[in-house]
Design a protein around this motif. Structure first.
Motif, short mmCIF file in Angstrom:
data_model
loop_
_atom_site.label_atom_id
_atom_site.label_comp_id
_atom_site.label_asym_id
_atom_site.label_seq_id
_atom_site.Cartn_x
_atom_site.Cartn_y
_atom_site.Cartn_z
N THR A 26 0.88 -1.27 -0.05
CA THR A 26 0.09 -0.06 -0.05
C THR A 26 1.02 1.27 0.01
O THR A 26 0.47 2.28 -0.03
N LEU A 27 2.18 1.38 0.09
CA LEU A 27 3.04 2.19 0.35
C LEU A 27 3.27 2.82 -1.28
O LEU A 27 3.20 2.11 -2.16
N SER A 28 3.90 3.98 -1.17
CA SER A 28 4.07 4.72 -2.61
C SER A 28 5.49 4.19 -3.04
O SER A 28 6.23 3.43 -2.29
N LYS A 29 5.66 4.25 -4.47
CA LYS A 29 7.10 3.64 -4.77
C LYS A 29 8.34 4.04 -4.25
O LYS A 29 9.24 3.37 -3.89
N GLY A 30 8.21 5.14 -3.48
CA GLY A 30 9.51 6.02 -3.10
C GLY A 30 9.65 5.09 -1.62
O GLY A 30 10.69 4.73 -1.33
N TYR A 31 8.48 4.93 -1.07
CA TYR A 31 8.74 4.19 0.16
C TYR A 31 9.01 2.67 0.03
O TYR A 31 9.96 2.10 0.76
N LYS A 32 8.62 2.10 -1.03
CA LYS A 32 8.69 0.98 -1.29
C LYS A 32 10.31 0.74 -1.56
O LYS A 32 11.01 -0.55 -1.09
N GLN A 33 10.73 1.69 -2.05
CA GLN A 33 12.28 1.62 -2.44
C GLN A 33 13.14 1.71 -1.22
O GLN A 33 14.20 0.88 -1.08
N ARG A 34 12.64 2.50 -0.30
CA ARG A 34 13.25 2.22 1.04
C ARG A 34 13.26 1.26 1.67
O ARG A 34 14.37 0.79 2.48
N VAL A 35 11.97 0.45 1.49
CA VAL A 35 12.14 -0.94 2.31
C VAL A 35 13.16 -2.08 1.50
O VAL A 35 13.76 -2.50 2.29
N GLY A 36 13.44 -1.76 0.23
CA GLY A 36 14.49 -2.43 -0.40
C GLY A 36 15.93 -2.11 0.10
O GLY A 36 16.62 -2.90 0.51
N PHE A 37 16.02 -0.73 0.48
CA PHE A 37 17.15 -0.27 0.87
C PHE A 37 17.47 -0.99 2.43
O PHE A 37 18.38 -1.43 2.80
N ALA A 38 16.47 -0.86 3.12
CA ALA A 38 16.14 -1.53 4.52
C ALA A 38 16.93 -2.91 4.46
O ALA A 38 17.38 -3.30 5.42
N GLN A 39 16.29 -3.51 3.67
CA GLN A 39 16.59 -5.05 3.32
C GLN A 39 18.12 -5.27 3.10
O GLN A 39 18.81 -6.20 3.75
N ALA A 40 18.55 -4.43 2.23
CA ALA A 40 19.96 -4.31 1.97
C ALA A 40 20.83 -4.14 3.09
O ALA A 40 22.12 -4.59 3.13
N LEU A 41 20.48 -3.27 3.94
CA LEU A 41 21.24 -2.89 5.12
C LEU A 41 20.93 -3.51 6.53
O LEU A 41 22.00 -3.55 7.36
N LEU A 42 20.25 -4.60 6.58
CA LEU A 42 19.89 -5.46 7.80
C LEU A 42 21.14 -5.88 8.41
O LEU A 42 21.32 -5.94 9.28
N HIS A 43 22.19 -6.60 7.39
CA HIS A 43 23.29 -7.18 8.09
C HIS A 43 24.67 -6.33 8.30
O HIS A 43 25.69 -6.75 8.41
N ASP A 44 24.07 -4.93 8.09
CA ASP A 44 25.18 -3.91 8.38
C ASP A 44 26.33 -4.08 7.38
O ASP A 44 27.55 -4.21 7.80
N PRO A 45 25.98 -4.04 6.06
CA PRO A 45 27.47 -4.21 5.23
C PRO A 45 28.09 -3.22 5.13
O PRO A 45 27.73 -2.27 5.36
N ALA A 46 29.46 -3.64 4.73
CA ALA A 46 30.41 -2.39 4.49
C ALA A 46 30.06 -1.70 3.24
O ALA A 46 30.59 -0.60 2.87
N VAL A 47 29.59 -2.45 2.17
CA VAL A 47 29.50 -2.14 0.80
C VAL A 47 28.03 -2.23 0.42
O VAL A 47 27.37 -3.25 0.74
N LEU A 48 27.48 -1.12 -0.16
CA LEU A 48 26.03 -1.36 -0.82
C LEU A 48 26.32 -1.46 -2.59
O LEU A 48 26.85 -0.48 -2.99
#
Ligand code: ADP
Ligand code: ADP
Length: 222
Positions: free
Chosen positions: A132-154
């Protein structure tokens, strides 16, 4: 954080990536630019431990992709080009699910989930259904997923694709914030994207690096 040396990949007898070398430090946002078929995905897969090079290597967060791809994967957060289907899950539920998949159990899932939500400014929509979120918010969910394990590199694949101008600016601001702590590689075929936020540009064509310079130098030649 990322040091790529003479990286090459041949599929059958067809070279896809040829002798690619570059470095990315913490604080860098490297724009990895090239037309479709240039070898961007193949390069990204090699530097994230998902595909073994035919020759050369990459050291990512202190680990060599040819020796320890599993350790490399732990150093990398990856934002895919297209979002998965989130079903009925809320932001919080989805991130708990991803945390579980990354090996966090029970209450140990909460600190990384909270941290990822905070870093991506998703607090206000935490308990909303992602679809139900906007595309911009959905994209932030993608970032949150990528950041979960605290990676050094994105590693970001076309991170502003399909967003409206406001949402693009929000996502760019977020990338800049995140880059203060991480090395960021932004893979794209859109020139505008690399000019907007990258501090270095690599242009790849037919598997070869043909340009490696600052956005100002790059624009001066256009
Ligand atoms: P880009 O991401 O820049 O579009 P790719 O890395 O996907 O480029 O592809 C580079 C070249 O390698 C292209 O010619 C593509 O067709 C080829 N290629 C990519 N993946 C494979 C594969 N799994 N098997 C054979 N050829 C491939
Ligand atoms: P594995 O089963 O080896 O853990 P997955 O395909 O489940 O691999 O992906 C694990 C993580 O790697 C996910 O965060 C996913 O987004 C990311 N990922 C998937 N494809 C790539 C890729 N081409 N390059 C980098 N990371 C990727």
């Amino acid at each position: 954080m990322i040091e790529v040396k003479g990286l090459s990949k041949t599929y059958g007898n067809k070279p896809a990536v040829r002798d690619v070398s570059f470095k990315v430090e913490r604080g860098d946002i490297l724009g990895f630019l090239g037309p479709n078929g240039a070898g961007k995905s193949t390069t990204m897969k090699m530097i994230t431990g998902f595909l073994q090079p035919t020759a050369g290597t990459a050291i990512v967060g202190g680990h060599d992709v040819t020796r320890d791809p599993v350790a490399v994967k732990r150093q990398v957060g990856y934002l895919p080009e297209s979002a998965p289907s989130y079903g009925e899950m809320t932001v919080h539920e989805f991130l708990l699910f991803i945390a579980e998949a990354r090996g966090f159990r029970g209450a140990n899932r909460l600190p990384p989930v909270d941290r990822a939500i905070r870093l991506t400014h998703l607090e206000s929509v935490r308990h909303q259904t992602i679809e139900t979120l906007s595309k911009g918010y959905k994209q932030r969910v993608g970032f949150a997923q990528a950041l979960l394990h605290d990676p050094a590199v994105l590693i970001l694949d076309e991170p502003t694709d399909g967003l409206d101008p406001n949402q693009k600016n929000e996502v760019r601001a977020l990338i800049k914030e995140l880059a203060t702590e991480k090395a960021v590689v932004l893979s794209t075929h859109i020139l505008e994207e690399v000019g907007a936020i990258c501090n270095r540009i690599i242009l790849i064509s037919e598997g070869r690096v043909v340009v490696d310079e600052t956005p100002a130098e790059f624009q001066a030649r256009q």
